[in-house]
Design a protein around this motif. Structure first.
Motif, mmCIF file in Angstrom:
data_model
loop_
_atom_site.group_PDB
_atom_site.id
_atom_site.type_symbol
_atom_site.label_atom_id
_atom_site.label_comp_id
_atom_site.label_asym_id
_atom_site.label_seq_id
_atom_site.Cartn_x
_atom_site.Cartn_y
_atom_site.Cartn_z
ATOM 1 N N SER A 35 0.885 -1.263 -0.061
ATOM 2 C CA SER A 35 0.064 -0.053 -0.130
ATOM 3 C C SER A 35 0.761 1.174 -0.139
ATOM 4 O O SER A 35 0.704 2.147 -0.606
ATOM 5 N N LYS A 39 1.027 4.054 -3.111
ATOM 6 C CA LYS A 39 0.693 5.481 -2.868
ATOM 7 C C LYS A 39 1.787 6.306 -3.321
ATOM 8 O O LYS A 39 1.688 7.446 -3.825
ATOM 9 N N ARG A 43 1.625 9.171 -6.215
ATOM 10 C CA ARG A 43 2.043 10.755 -6.084
ATOM 11 C C ARG A 43 2.934 11.052 -7.389
ATOM 12 O O ARG A 43 2.982 12.023 -7.750
ATOM 13 N N GLU A 48 -4.796 9.121 -8.577
ATOM 14 C CA GLU A 48 -4.938 7.876 -7.969
ATOM 15 C C GLU A 48 -5.065 6.697 -9.265
ATOM 16 O O GLU A 48 -5.808 7.274 -10.096
#
Length: 350
Positions: A35, A39, A43, A48
């Motif tokens: 996870s 992320k 970024r 997303e």
């Protein structure tokens, strides 16, 4: 953070698994670690990649864009790595061959496989000669096996090197009970009342054929444009006549006859990028292609009938119909030029 190929592998794994839990298991990672990496990737990409829900994850529009690129880049990198390892260990690089439809490409593959067992050979076929040539120019293919009408230039003449494999007179294919089928050769003008059948294509042959018909005193009134097997079937049942290379294979219900005076000539060509590593193998590939042409010519319908075949031996396809688009295909009704045979006949692809 700079995007790396390992990041694309993570994105693909999440999309394939449909959930972070299953993706973490497949990747051998703890879910919190996966996870966190996802992320950071999001970024770096500015948004997303997945929508999280109770039932798992689903790619966003941005995610679909990234996945589309990943599905191209990752297999290409894997193939490059495999070829590099094989080359470094002394193994020969594989052959990536592109060609228009016909048996010559198969003959070339057979000869390479016989001479270099274990060396990978991949093929790509298309009705578009330009597409195949562009594939070689861009490095996606090593060799192009295409053709040109008469002295017309091949595609990508400024970027690729081309050599002639063979030069053949163009033949006409007829049903074996056609009134002209027993002739040793046929005048193009004698076919003025016929319907024609052809396959798609983007080469120069359509213009060459139209010009030859004008010289013979007519314009084709009807052209069925369809796939190879359907072209052969339309000839078999007497619905149309078609043009074929001298290497057209012996086919039930069909005969191929030379056109008197050879008003149309087909040049079989082999092309490659002169700066590519594969260029060093061009002489061998050319020799294989010429052998494939000679064999195809020997088993052609013209040879079976004892007729005239190649103007100059030895390579491309014993292909069935050329592309002879004249602007009439699909626009005018095509009644049979003579009674249509009703017996079902086997369609034979080239």
């Amino acid at each position: 953070m700079d995007l790396e190929l390992r990041h694309l592998k993570i994105v693909r794994a999440v999309a394939d698994a449909g959930s972070l839990t299953r993706a973490a298991t497949a990747l051998g990672l703890a879910q919190p670690a996966l996870s966190g990496q996802l992320k950071r990737i999001e970024r770096a990409l500015g948004g997303e990649l997945f929508e999280r829900g109770r039932d798992g994850v689903r790619a966003t529009a941005l995610g679909e864009l990234v996945l589309e690129r990943a599905r191209v880049l990752l297999p290409a990198l894997s193939e490059l790595q495999e070829e590099a390892v094989r080359f470094a260990r002394g193994g020969a690089a594989g052959y990536r061959l592109g060609g228009t439809h016909g048996p010559l490409l198969g003959g070339l593959v057979d000869r390479i496989a016989h001479q270099e067992p274990g060396v990978p050979v991949t093929t790509y076929t298309s009705w578009s000669e330009r597409e195949i040539a562009q594939g070689v120019a861009a490095g996606r293919l090593d060799f192009a096996l295409v053709g040109a009408c008469g002295e017309s230039a091949p595609p990508e003449p400024g970027r690729l090197a081309w050599l002639e494999v063979a030069r053949d007179p163009v033949h006409v294919m007829l049903a074996d009970d056609h009134p002209l089928a027993r002739r040793a050769e046929i005048e193009l003008a004698e076919l003025a009342a016929e319907a024609w059948t052809d396959v798609p294509g983007d080469g120069c042959f359509g213009d060459c054929f139209a010009a030859a018909c004008v010289r013979a005193g007519f314009t084709p009134a009807c052209v069925y444009e369809t796939d190879t097997a359907s072209c052969v079937h339309l000839v078999q049942v007497g619905r149309a006549v078609g043009l074929c290379r001298a290497t057209f294979p012996a086919t039930p219900g069909v005969v191929a006859r030379p056109l008197a005076g050879s008003p149309l000539v087909w040049r079989h060509l082999l092309g490659w990028h002169p700066a590519a590593p594969a260029a060093a193998r061009a002489p061998g590939v050319l020799a294989h292609a010429r052998s494939a042409h000679a064999e195809a010519l020997a088993r052609s319908s013209g040879a079976a009938a004892g007729g005239r075949t190649a103007a100059r031996p030895p390579a491309d396809q014993a292909a069935v119909a050329f592309s002879i688009t004249t602007g009439t295909s699909g626009t005018s009704p095509c009644p049979p030029a003579r009674p249509v045979r009703t017996a079902a006949m086997e369609s034979t692809t080239s």
